[in-house]
Design an enzyme around this catalytic site. Sequence first.
Site, mmCIF file in Angstrom:
data_model
loop_
_atom_site.group_PDB
_atom_site.id
_atom_site.type_symbol
_atom_site.label_atom_id
_atom_site.label_comp_id
_atom_site.label_asym_id
_atom_site.label_seq_id
_atom_site.Cartn_x
_atom_site.Cartn_y
_atom_site.Cartn_z
ATOM 1 N N LYS A 107 0.861 -1.177 0.000
ATOM 2 C CA LYS A 107 0.000 0.000 0.000
ATOM 3 C C LYS A 107 0.898 1.228 0.000
ATOM 4 O O LYS A 107 1.723 1.393 0.860
ATOM 5 C CB LYS A 107 -0.896 0.026 1.242
ATOM 6 C CG LYS A 107 -1.902 -1.090 1.287
ATOM 7 C CD LYS A 107 -2.771 -0.971 2.503
ATOM 8 C CE LYS A 107 -3.783 -2.094 2.536
ATOM 9 N NZ LYS A 107 -4.662 -1.988 3.711
ATOM 10 N N CYS A 108 0.711 2.079 -0.988
ATOM 11 C CA CYS A 108 1.550 3.266 -1.124
ATOM 12 C C CYS A 108 0.711 4.508 -1.280
ATOM 13 O O CYS A 108 -0.388 4.452 -1.828
ATOM 14 C CB CYS A 108 2.471 3.130 -2.331
ATOM 15 S SG CYS A 108 3.616 1.763 -2.218
ATOM 16 N N LEU A 109 1.258 5.638 -0.832
ATOM 17 C CA LEU A 109 0.607 6.936 -1.062
ATOM 18 C C LEU A 109 0.724 7.324 -2.513
ATOM 19 O O LEU A 109 1.679 7.094 -3.158
ATOM 20 C CB LEU A 109 1.271 8.025 -0.214
ATOM 21 C CG LEU A 109 0.973 8.029 1.255
ATOM 22 C CD1 LEU A 109 1.768 9.136 1.941
ATOM 23 C CD2 LEU A 109 -0.488 8.211 1.535
#
Length: 109
Positions: A107-109
């Site tokens: 999960k990445c911004l």
Amino acid sequence: MNQDKTNIITDLNGYLINTQDWNEKIAIKLAQSEGIILNSIHWKIIYFVRMFYQEYSMFPKIQTLINIIATQHNQKKGNSRYLIQLFPKKSVAQQIAKIAGLPKPKKCL
């Protein structure tokens, strides 16, 4: 897979295949490939992320990194804009993970 002159094996996106291959020289090289010259705040984040990953087998939340910057440096630097200035390409989490020699965060911004 790519293999550079130091025999460090990366995936097609430049992430180390074996996290144990990581060292400061590799981090500097990976950072340079991302257009970053590492300073003391970068190193604190990199070492914190590596320690966190070793303990929990996951990448810390971005808010955790922001809180560390605020606590160790000052509240003016403890925000997402400053973190993005430190790691300006791609997502912050992806860039930190790559330089820290860790797998790409799920999960990445």
